[in-house]
Design an enzyme around this catalytic site. Structure first.
Site, PDB file in Angstrom:
ATOM      1  N   HIS A 131       0.835  -1.210   0.000  1.00  0.00           N
ATOM      2  CA  HIS A 131       0.000   0.000   0.000  1.00  0.00           C
ATOM      3  C   HIS A 131       0.862   1.249   0.000  1.00  0.00           C
ATOM      4  O   HIS A 131       0.375   2.322   0.353  1.00  0.00           O
ATOM      5  CB  HIS A 131      -0.916   0.003   1.231  1.00  0.00           C
ATOM      6  CG  HIS A 131      -1.904  -1.116   1.243  1.00  0.00           C
ATOM      7  ND1 HIS A 131      -2.066  -1.956   2.316  1.00  0.00           N
ATOM      8  CD2 HIS A 131      -2.768  -1.558   0.300  1.00  0.00           C
ATOM      9  CE1 HIS A 131      -3.011  -2.866   2.037  1.00  0.00           C
ATOM     10  NE2 HIS A 131      -3.437  -2.642   0.827  1.00  0.00           N
ATOM     11  N   LYS A 168      -3.102  -8.659  -6.807  1.00  0.00           N
ATOM     12  CA  LYS A 168      -3.488  -9.691  -7.772  1.00  0.00           C
ATOM     13  C   LYS A 168      -4.710 -10.415  -7.257  1.00  0.00           C
ATOM     14  O   LYS A 168      -4.910 -10.526  -6.042  1.00  0.00           O
ATOM     15  CB  LYS A 168      -2.356 -10.714  -7.943  1.00  0.00           C
ATOM     16  CG  LYS A 168      -2.418 -11.459  -9.257  1.00  0.00           C
ATOM     17  CD  LYS A 168      -1.819 -10.617 -10.374  1.00  0.00           C
ATOM     18  CE  LYS A 168      -1.824 -11.298 -11.699  1.00  0.00           C
ATOM     19  NZ  LYS A 168      -1.019 -10.501 -12.653  1.00  0.00           N
ATOM     20  N   SER A 180      -2.651   0.210 -18.653  1.00  0.00           N
ATOM     21  CA  SER A 180      -3.754   0.257 -17.685  1.00  0.00           C
ATOM     22  C   SER A 180      -3.726   1.588 -16.926  1.00  0.00           C
ATOM     23  O   SER A 180      -4.759   2.176 -16.624  1.00  0.00           O
ATOM     24  CB  SER A 180      -3.621  -0.879 -16.671  1.00  0.00           C
ATOM     25  OG  SER A 180      -4.183  -2.060 -17.184  1.00  0.00           O
TER      26      SER A 180
END
Ligand code: NAD
Length: 473
Positions: A66, A108, A364
């Protein structure tokens, strides 16, 4: 070997690569541990209706780091999926994003199913239910966690995810940024579908452009004429094969689920795809020879091997027989740590997954930016650019006395479309990132492999982020 054991080995390989690189940095142990460990894993089960009854599905979403938000990473549909594999893949995403300077943490997801055994309606049910479970736990959202396609999923599944998320969050103006790799009509970006394979090509082309590195391998400079073998003709493998062929490489071997073929004279990819559509197999294609086992393709005589299927394909068992001079890890984790030591001793150049397949996450990122800004790239400036180029051409025509043909004018005075900008941003990223890794690889005698160099670069960048957050000194 069981898929659970494979997952454990994969995670251990990634850990080994990390430790090797971490030992070459000066960061405190606590910080290195924080970077290495997976922050959170959500494991869940949900029922879906299948046939006359119900089936319980197991699924995961791992958020590895994070240090930057949102976290980002694909969703895999595979009946071999397991928790260790998901964690390993999530951690690779963290390092990958750092390498290509994409401001995301790594994540993931996986759903333990074989999508081939599910109807389209059932797959839609699975995808929407998986999304709803993530929503319940705040494990998805444009500012939190943004999934993408991976093995067994594509634009269709991403569009279902976006639609489900929007149904729960109609008030969120940037809700479409909750997932990338969507169809263009559902907020996707042109160029995302081919991005990973195209990035593999840009990366390999750059690697082959360094004459001294090629000389060490006994190869000529340039990708032109290089003999390439590809394992897996899915999204990544097909596009890598396509762009490498268009770039002048010769496709000499292909492996797919049903078998493998070899033709030293070269395989025409589009004819092969037509043949596969008609016959259901890549086998018995033209003058190509069928190989006895699909794994034999990995050991073919070639210059570049592109494993683009799954992890743990090149192991200590088959590594001694690998003949390729360069391995471009289009898949995540196709070379195990044991195999890499053998390949290194043989002088094979392994281009690591965390760099070479980063094209997908790069585009992305562009898609996410598009969703936040709610405007197509190129929409505002295209005509303005075209007008400016046109005025320059008119001036040149006037001064030189030569009038350009309509075709020449169209080619030169053209404003960039979305896809042009996406390709350009991807090319710049793959070239720039390779130079950064190569600098680390070349500067220090202790950095033996490109993978270690890539990990060192990633660890250093993530450490800076933590320092900026004030978490570590
Ligand atoms: P995909 O499902 O589109 O294609 C995978 C292909 O590999 C399928 O055609 C399958 O039949 C084939 N295959 C499976 N096992 C095989 C074997 N043993 N031998 C030969 N072929 C085999 O998946 P994809 O999206 O192309 O992903 C492939 C790999 O690339 C995965 O490791 C994935 O994590 C990685 N990757 C994907 C992306 C992306 O944008 N899709 C981005 C980065 C990395």
């Amino acid at each position: 070997m069981s898929s659970k054991q494979q997952g454990r080995d994969f995670l251990a390989s990634v850990g080994h690569y990390f430790d090797k690189a971490a030992a070459l940095t000066q960061h405190p142990e606590g910080l290195l541990n924080q970077i290495k460990m997976c922050n959170s894993v959500y494991t869940f089960k949900f029922p879906i209706r299948k046939g006359d009854g119900y089936q319980t599905i197991t699924a995961w979403r791992a958020q590895h780091s994070h240090h930057k938000l949102p976290v980002k990473g694909g969703i895999r549909f595979s009946d071999d999926a397991n928790e260790d594999e998901v964690v390993a893949l999530a951690s690779l995403m963290t390092y990958k994003c750092a390498i290509v300077d994409v401001p995301f943490g790594g994540a993931k997801g996986a759903v333990k199913i074989n999508p081939k055994e599910f109807s389209k309606t059932e797959l839609e049910q699975v995808t929407r239910r998986y999304t709803a479970e993530l929503i319940k736990k705040n494990f998805i959202g444009p500012a939190l966690d943004v999934p993408a396609p991976d093995y067994g999923t594509g634009a269709r599944e991403m569009a279902w995810i976006a639609d489900t998320y929007l149904a729960f969050h109609p008030e969120q103006i940037d809700a479409l940024g909750c997932v990338t790799g969507k169809t263009v009509s559902q907020g996707g970006i042109r160029g995302r579908n081919e991005a990973t394979g195209l990035g593999v090509f840009y990366g390999l082309r750059e690697v082959c452009d360094h004459a001294e590195d090629m000389k060490t391998l006994g190869l000529e400079r340039g990708i032109e004429g290089k003999r390439v073998v590809v394992q897996g003709l899915g999204n990544v493998g097909y596009h890598a094969a396509k762009f490498c062929s268009e770039g002048g490489a010769i496709l000499v071997g292909i492996a797919e689920y049903e078998g493998a073929i070899y033709d030293p004279k070269g395989i025409d990819l589009e004819s092969l795809m037509r043949h596969r559509k008609e016959t259901g197999s890549i086998l018995n294609f033209g003058t190509a020879k069928n190989l006895d086992r699909r794994e034999d393709a990995l050991e073919l005589d070639c210059d570049i091997l592109i494993p683009a299927a799954l992890e743990n394909q090149i192991t200590a068992e088959n590594a001694p027989r690998i003949k390729a001079k360069i391995i471009g890890e289009a898949a995540n984790g196709p070379v195990t740590a044991d195999a890499e030591d053998i390949l290194q001793a043989k002088g094979v150049l392994v281009i690591p997954d965390i760099y070479i397949n980063a094209g997908g996450v790069t585009v992305s990122y562009f898609e996410w930016l598009k969703n936040l800004s709610r405007v197509r790239f190129g929409r505002i400036e295209k005509r303005f650019e075209q007008g400016a180029f046109d005025r320059i051409l008119q001036l040149i025509e006037k001064e030189s006395g030569r009038t350009l043909s309509d075709e020449e004018r169209r080619t030169i005075a053209r404003g960039a479309d979305e896809v042009d900008l996406v390709y350009s941003g991807l090319e710049e990223t793959m070239i720039g990132s390779y130079h950064q890794i190569r600098e680390i690889w070349k500067q220090k005698e202790t950095v033996e492999t490109l993978r270690t160099a890539a990990f060192v670069g990633a660890i250093n960048k993530i450490a800076i982020s933590y320092a900026e957050l004030g978490v570590f000194p």
